[in-house]
Design a protein around this motif. Structure first.
Motif, mmCIF file in Angstrom:
data_model
loop_
_atom_site.group_PDB
_atom_site.id
_atom_site.type_symbol
_atom_site.label_atom_id
_atom_site.label_comp_id
_atom_site.label_asym_id
_atom_site.label_seq_id
_atom_site.Cartn_x
_atom_site.Cartn_y
_atom_site.Cartn_z
ATOM 1 N N SER A 26 -41.738 -50.517 -108.467
ATOM 2 C CA SER A 26 -42.037 -50.511 -109.892
ATOM 3 C C SER A 26 -41.132 -49.563 -110.656
ATOM 4 N N GLY A 27 -40.422 -48.676 -109.942
ATOM 5 C CA GLY A 27 -39.578 -47.706 -110.622
ATOM 6 C C GLY A 27 -40.346 -46.494 -111.080
ATOM 7 N N VAL A 28 -41.603 -46.345 -110.637
ATOM 8 C CA VAL A 28 -42.438 -45.222 -111.061
ATOM 9 C C VAL A 28 -43.059 -44.593 -109.819
ATOM 10 N N ASN A 29 -43.075 -43.267 -109.772
ATOM 11 C CA ASN A 29 -43.806 -42.571 -108.724
ATOM 12 C C ASN A 29 -44.516 -41.375 -109.326
ATOM 13 N N ILE A 30 -45.142 -40.577 -108.500
ATOM 14 C CA ILE A 30 -45.946 -39.464 -109.008
ATOM 15 C C ILE A 30 -45.105 -38.442 -109.770
ATOM 16 N N ASN A 31 -43.813 -38.382 -109.468
ATOM 17 C CA ASN A 31 -42.920 -37.443 -110.148
ATOM 18 C C ASN A 31 -42.305 -38.041 -111.411
ATOM 19 N N GLY A 32 -42.714 -39.223 -111.770
ATOM 20 C CA GLY A 32 -42.157 -39.886 -112.937
ATOM 21 C C GLY A 32 -41.355 -41.101 -112.512
ATOM 22 N N PRO A 33 -40.784 -41.797 -113.459
ATOM 23 C CA PRO A 33 -40.033 -43.012 -113.145
ATOM 24 C C PRO A 33 -38.784 -42.692 -112.327
ATOM 25 N N ASP A 34 -38.484 -43.559 -111.370
ATOM 26 C CA ASP A 34 -37.284 -43.397 -110.536
ATOM 27 C C ASP A 34 -36.027 -43.866 -111.255
ATOM 28 N N THR A 35 -36.187 -44.756 -112.222
ATOM 29 C CA THR A 35 -35.028 -45.362 -112.875
ATOM 30 C C THR A 35 -35.116 -45.170 -114.394
#
Length: 164
Positions: free
Chosen positions: A5-14
């Motif tokens: 999805s491009g999102v993780n707990i640290n914020g978006p990856d992309t």
């Protein structure tokens, strides 16, 4: 959410994920702002009508897995007439964003002045006679939506800047 999805707990990856979150935050701010303006106009333009309380209750919402705390929603139903037409209303405040409460006692206090089967005053905007409300004052729910949307947008913007 996973990396797909491009999102993780640290914020978006992309950058794309960050921009999507920015758009969601802006949409929340916009809806909160719209609802705040709408309810302010409804309070300003409201006319009083006689109403009869037909139902009072408190509904408990057990929350979700991400937000497990219970919320309590006061439920009210009232009947009124305006310009010789009969209506049923369910709003305490004129806002479309409903205010919910963290404790049952605070939800009860929102409707404590009403009693089933009794007469009260409701308020109607002449432009929307089917959308009456009981308290001729604004609710804080749209402001809370604006603040949360702003924080969401700020978080997403910081993430987007880091990706550039």
């Amino acid at each position: 959410m996973g990396n797909e999805s491009g999102v993780n707990i640290n914020g978006p990856d992309t950058l794309k994920g960050a921009l999507l979150l920015m758009l969601i935050g802006i949409a929340i701010i916009s809806y909160g702002g719209y609802d705040h303006v709408q309810q302010t106009e409804a309070v300003r333009d409201a006319v009083e009508v006689d109403a009869t309380i037909t139902e009072l209750d408190i509904e408990a919402d057990s929350g979700t897995s991400s937000n497990p705390g219970a919320n309590y929603d006061p439920v009210v139903e009232f009947e009124y007439s305006y310009n010789e037409n009969e209506y049923t209303g369910t709003k305490i405040y004129p806002a479309d964003i409903e205010q919910n409460y963290e404790t049952q006692s605070s939800a009860e206090s929102a409707i404590e002045e009403y009693e089933q089967g009794t007469q009260t005053t409701a308020y109607v905007s002449p432009d929307q006679p089917g959308d009456a409300f009981l308290k001729n004052q604004t609710s804080s729910a749209p402001i809370i939506a604006i603040v949360l949307g702003g924080l969401f947008t700020l978080f997403a913007t910081v993430s987007a800047v880091k990706k550039v």
